[in-house]
Write a protein that holds these residues in place. Sequence first.
Motif, PDB file in Angstrom:
ATOM      1  N   TRP A 125       0.853  -1.191   0.000  1.00 45.25           N
ATOM      2  CA  TRP A 125       0.000   0.000   0.000  1.00 45.25           C
ATOM      3  C   TRP A 125       0.886   1.237   0.000  1.00 45.25           C
ATOM      4  CZ3 TRP A 125      -3.245  -1.792   4.809  1.00 45.25           C
ATOM      5  CH2 TRP A 125      -4.067  -2.863   4.424  1.00 45.25           C
ATOM      6  N   ASN A 126       0.528   2.179  -0.829  1.00 42.83           N
ATOM      7  CA  ASN A 126       1.238   3.457  -0.819  1.00 42.83           C
ATOM      8  C   ASN A 126       0.408   4.577  -0.211  1.00 42.83           C
ATOM      9  OD1 ASN A 126       3.428   2.316  -2.041  1.00 42.83           O
ATOM     10  ND2 ASN A 126       3.654   3.919  -3.582  1.00 42.83           N
ATOM     11  N   ARG A 127      -0.874   4.298   0.091  1.00 44.34           N
ATOM     12  CA  ARG A 127      -1.748   5.325   0.632  1.00 44.34           C
ATOM     13  C   ARG A 127      -2.943   4.658   1.284  1.00 44.34           C
ATOM     14  NH1 ARG A 127      -6.172   5.643  -2.417  1.00 44.34           N
ATOM     15  NH2 ARG A 127      -6.132   4.579  -4.409  1.00 44.34           N
ATOM     16  N   GLY A 128      -3.690   5.429   2.037  1.00 38.20           N
ATOM     17  CA  GLY A 128      -4.958   4.936   2.559  1.00 38.20           C
ATOM     18  C   GLY A 128      -4.819   3.956   3.707  1.00 38.20           C
ATOM     19  N   ASN A 129      -5.960   3.479   4.168  1.00 39.54           N
ATOM     20  CA  ASN A 129      -6.040   2.549   5.290  1.00 39.54           C
ATOM     21  C   ASN A 129      -6.523   1.185   4.825  1.00 39.54           C
ATOM     22  OD1 ASN A 129      -5.376   4.587   7.276  1.00 39.54           O
ATOM     23  ND2 ASN A 129      -7.416   5.432   6.907  1.00 39.54           N
ATOM     24  N   ASP A 130      -6.445   0.232   5.722  1.00 33.89           N
ATOM     25  CA  ASP A 130      -6.854  -1.140   5.436  1.00 33.89           C
ATOM     26  C   ASP A 130      -8.299  -1.180   4.935  1.00 33.89           C
ATOM     27  OD1 ASP A 130      -7.200  -3.824   5.319  1.00 33.89           O
ATOM     28  OD2 ASP A 130      -6.563  -4.228   7.374  1.00 33.89           O
ATOM     29  N   GLY A 131      -8.490  -1.748   3.734  1.00 38.46           N
ATOM     30  CA  GLY A 131      -9.834  -1.913   3.192  1.00 38.46           C
ATOM     31  C   GLY A 131     -10.430  -0.669   2.572  1.00 38.46           C
ATOM     32  N   GLU A 132      -9.649   0.367   2.365  1.00 34.92           N
ATOM     33  CA  GLU A 132     -10.168   1.617   1.818  1.00 34.92           C
ATOM     34  C   GLU A 132     -10.518   1.450   0.345  1.00 34.92           C
ATOM     35  OE1 GLU A 132      -8.197   5.942   1.473  1.00 34.92           O
ATOM     36  OE2 GLU A 132      -8.431   5.200   3.539  1.00 34.92           O
ATOM     37  N   ILE A 133     -11.653   2.026  -0.055  1.00 31.14           N
ATOM     38  CA  ILE A 133     -12.132   1.939  -1.436  1.00 31.14           C
ATOM     39  C   ILE A 133     -12.456   3.346  -1.931  1.00 31.14           C
ATOM     40  CG2 ILE A 133     -13.939   1.038  -2.970  1.00 31.14           C
ATOM     41  CD1 ILE A 133     -14.293  -1.291  -1.030  1.00 31.14           C
ATOM     42  N   HIS A 134     -12.067   3.638  -3.180  1.00 32.42           N
ATOM     43  CA  HIS A 134     -12.358   4.951  -3.772  1.00 32.42           C
ATOM     44  C   HIS A 134     -12.930   4.765  -5.185  1.00 32.42           C
ATOM     45  CE1 HIS A 134     -10.312   7.338  -0.664  1.00 32.42           C
ATOM     46  NE2 HIS A 134      -9.409   6.362  -0.635  1.00 32.42           N
ATOM     47  N   GLN A 135     -13.807   5.697  -5.571  1.00 32.17           N
ATOM     48  CA  GLN A 135     -14.336   5.750  -6.926  1.00 32.17           C
ATOM     49  C   GLN A 135     -13.882   7.057  -7.569  1.00 32.17           C
ATOM     50  OE1 GLN A 135     -18.549   4.002  -7.338  1.00 32.17           O
ATOM     51  NE2 GLN A 135     -18.567   4.857  -5.271  1.00 32.17           N
ATOM     52  N   TRP A 136     -13.515   6.966  -8.861  1.00 34.60           N
ATOM     53  CA  TRP A 136     -13.016   8.132  -9.574  1.00 34.60           C
ATOM     54  C   TRP A 136     -13.705   8.219 -10.936  1.00 34.60           C
ATOM     55  CZ3 TRP A 136      -9.239  10.410  -6.473  1.00 34.60           C
ATOM     56  CH2 TRP A 136      -8.632   9.584  -5.538  1.00 34.60           C
ATOM     57  N   PHE A 137     -14.141   9.417 -11.296  1.00 32.90           N
ATOM     58  CA  PHE A 137     -14.781   9.625 -12.592  1.00 32.90           C
ATOM     59  C   PHE A 137     -13.891  10.499 -13.467  1.00 32.90           C
ATOM     60  CE2 PHE A 137     -18.569   8.968  -9.850  1.00 32.90           C
ATOM     61  CZ  PHE A 137     -19.059   7.843 -10.490  1.00 32.90           C
ATOM     62  N   GLY A 138     -13.541   9.950 -14.665  1.00 33.45           N
ATOM     63  CA  GLY A 138     -12.816  10.717 -15.658  1.00 33.45           C
ATOM     64  C   GLY A 138     -13.750  11.053 -16.808  1.00 33.45           C
ATOM     65  N   ASP A 139     -13.189  11.554 -17.893  1.00 38.48           N
ATOM     66  CA  ASP A 139     -13.989  11.881 -19.069  1.00 38.48           C
ATOM     67  C   ASP A 139     -14.298  10.595 -19.835  1.00 38.48           C
ATOM     68  OD1 ASP A 139     -13.737  14.553 -18.384  1.00 38.48           O
ATOM     69  OD2 ASP A 139     -11.956  14.841 -19.635  1.00 38.48           O
ATOM     70  N   GLY A 140     -15.429   9.986 -19.511  1.00 39.31           N
ATOM     71  CA  GLY A 140     -15.811   8.741 -20.174  1.00 39.31           C
ATOM     72  C   GLY A 140     -15.237   7.502 -19.517  1.00 39.31           C
ATOM     73  N   THR A 141     -14.678   7.646 -18.311  1.00 34.64           N
ATOM     74  CA  THR A 141     -14.137   6.486 -17.600  1.00 34.64           C
ATOM     75  C   THR A 141     -14.612   6.486 -16.154  1.00 34.64           C
ATOM     76  OG1 THR A 141     -12.113   7.649 -16.916  1.00 34.64           O
ATOM     77  CG2 THR A 141     -12.040   6.421 -19.003  1.00 34.64           C
ATOM     78  N   TYR A 142     -14.610   5.285 -15.586  1.00 41.50           N
ATOM     79  CA  TYR A 142     -14.892   5.099 -14.165  1.00 41.50           C
ATOM     80  C   TYR A 142     -13.792   4.212 -13.612  1.00 41.50           C
ATOM     81  CZ  TYR A 142     -16.941   2.839 -10.042  1.00 41.50           C
ATOM     82  OH  TYR A 142     -17.154   2.327  -8.786  1.00 41.50           O
ATOM     83  N   ALA A 143     -13.151   4.642 -12.533  1.00 40.76           N
ATOM     84  CA  ALA A 143     -12.083   3.850 -11.932  1.00 40.76           C
ATOM     85  C   ALA A 143     -12.427   3.532 -10.484  1.00 40.76           C
ATOM     86  CB  ALA A 143     -10.753   4.596 -11.999  1.00 40.76           C
ATOM     87  N   LEU A 144     -12.169   2.297 -10.095  1.00 41.81           N
ATOM     88  CA  LEU A 144     -12.342   1.850  -8.722  1.00 41.81           C
ATOM     89  C   LEU A 144     -10.979   1.435  -8.196  1.00 41.81           C
ATOM     90  CD1 LEU A 144     -14.374   0.989  -6.408  1.00 41.81           C
ATOM     91  CD2 LEU A 144     -14.244  -1.299  -7.397  1.00 41.81           C
ATOM     92  N   THR A 145     -10.565   1.990  -7.057  1.00 43.03           N
ATOM     93  CA  THR A 145      -9.304   1.596  -6.440  1.00 43.03           C
ATOM     94  C   THR A 145      -9.584   1.104  -5.021  1.00 43.03           C
ATOM     95  OG1 THR A 145      -8.823   3.840  -5.599  1.00 43.03           O
ATOM     96  CG2 THR A 145      -8.008   3.280  -7.800  1.00 43.03           C
ATOM     97  N   ALA A 146      -8.790   0.141  -4.575  1.00 38.20           N
ATOM     98  CA  ALA A 146      -9.040  -0.433  -3.247  1.00 38.20           C
ATOM     99  C   ALA A 146      -7.789  -1.096  -2.705  1.00 38.20           C
ATOM    100  CB  ALA A 146     -10.177  -1.448  -3.312  1.00 38.20           C
ATOM    101  N   GLN A 147      -7.707  -1.154  -1.366  1.00 39.84           N
ATOM    102  CA  GLN A 147      -6.684  -1.936  -0.688  1.00 39.84           C
ATOM    103  C   GLN A 147      -7.322  -3.204  -0.140  1.00 39.84           C
ATOM    104  OE1 GLN A 147      -7.160   1.353   0.356  1.00 39.84           O
ATOM    105  NE2 GLN A 147      -5.384   2.338  -0.548  1.00 39.84           N
ATOM    106  N   TYR A 148      -6.585  -4.292  -0.173  1.00 38.79           N
ATOM    107  CA  TYR A 148      -7.086  -5.536   0.400  1.00 38.79           C
ATOM    108  C   TYR A 148      -5.896  -6.395   0.824  1.00 38.79           C
ATOM    109  CZ  TYR A 148      -5.913  -7.771  -4.061  1.00 38.79           C
ATOM    110  OH  TYR A 148      -5.251  -8.243  -5.162  1.00 38.79           O
ATOM    111  N   ARG A 149      -6.175  -7.478   1.537  1.00 38.23           N
ATOM    112  CA  ARG A 149      -5.126  -8.391   1.981  1.00 38.23           C
ATOM    113  C   ARG A 149      -5.316  -9.757   1.334  1.00 38.23           C
ATOM    114  NH1 ARG A 149      -1.955  -6.459   6.012  1.00 38.23           N
ATOM    115  NH2 ARG A 149      -2.695  -4.597   7.113  1.00 38.23           N
ATOM    116  N   GLY A 150      -4.217 -10.350   0.903  1.00 38.93           N
ATOM    117  CA  GLY A 150      -4.245 -11.670   0.305  1.00 38.93           C
ATOM    118  C   GLY A 150      -3.828 -12.734   1.296  1.00 38.93           C
ATOM    119  N   LEU A 151      -3.210 -13.796   0.778  1.00 30.57           N
ATOM    120  CA  LEU A 151      -2.743 -14.877   1.637  1.00 30.57           C
ATOM    121  C   LEU A 151      -1.709 -14.363   2.641  1.00 30.57           C
ATOM    122  CD1 LEU A 151      -2.338 -17.761  -0.973  1.00 30.57           C
ATOM    123  CD2 LEU A 151      -4.171 -17.470   0.709  1.00 30.57           C
ATOM    124  N   ASN A 152      -1.779 -14.894   3.854  1.00 24.46           N
ATOM    125  CA  ASN A 152      -0.861 -14.498   4.926  1.00 24.46           C
ATOM    126  C   ASN A 152      -0.911 -12.996   5.204  1.00 24.46           C
ATOM    127  OD1 ASN A 152       0.158 -17.201   5.137  1.00 24.46           O
ATOM    128  ND2 ASN A 152       1.431 -16.806   3.336  1.00 24.46           N
TER     129      ASN A 152
END
Length: 223
Positions: free
Chosen positions: A22-49
């Motif tokens: 993670w370079n930013r945010g907190n555990d489990g943080e989710i953000h939505q972003w709207f561009g010109d004709g685009t939608y972006a979803l970014t999120a932090q999560y934990r995998g194995l171990n």
Amino acid sequence: LRHSRQAEYSNIRIQFGVAKGWNRGNDGEIHQWFGDGTYALTAQYRGLNSKPFEMIALVFRDENDDENSNWNTGEVKTMCIDRLKQTNNPQEVVELAQRCDRFFDVGVYYYPSLQPWTSESGKVVLIGDAAHAMPPFLGQGANQAIQDAYSLASKLADLKKGRFSTVKNALEAYEKQRKIPTTLIQLESRLLGVLETAGDSSGSEDSGIVLPGFVRDAFFYAT
């Protein structure tokens, strides 16, 4: 099933990227972003171990229905970063895409849910995505499959109790009960995909319905 079932391309594609740590945010943080004709979803999560990861999903309109069959990460990453920049997404979203070392690209397809689900013999029936695969924008695919299974199990239990004269009657009753709800949810999901990619300035004549960006902004502000 003898009926011809052809998946339909929605003119929407999604590019997924995954970065380690993670370079930013907190555990489990989710953000939505709207561009010109685009939608972006970014999120932090934990995998194995409990290893930390960050992901990005970029949604955009594109009439090209070719699949990235070779899983060419480099090519998809370059296209994703270029599109984020061209559609005026924030720099932190671009930087997340630049950090991703895994990418894949998929076209969004759906099955028109009003097509028959029950075979003419009454021995085969479809449920879940096989019956009504839908765009992912409402997150309802698994939910509707579970409801299908419950409905089908209930009708088969009713058959055992003598409430239906044949298996085919029970299967047709299941299909009748579930077809309208899944059709409505599929339509709502397709509409949400159109809204999320509003403001597309590509000028393509083949990319389906394109709404101006202010329609999308007003909708999400109001809801």
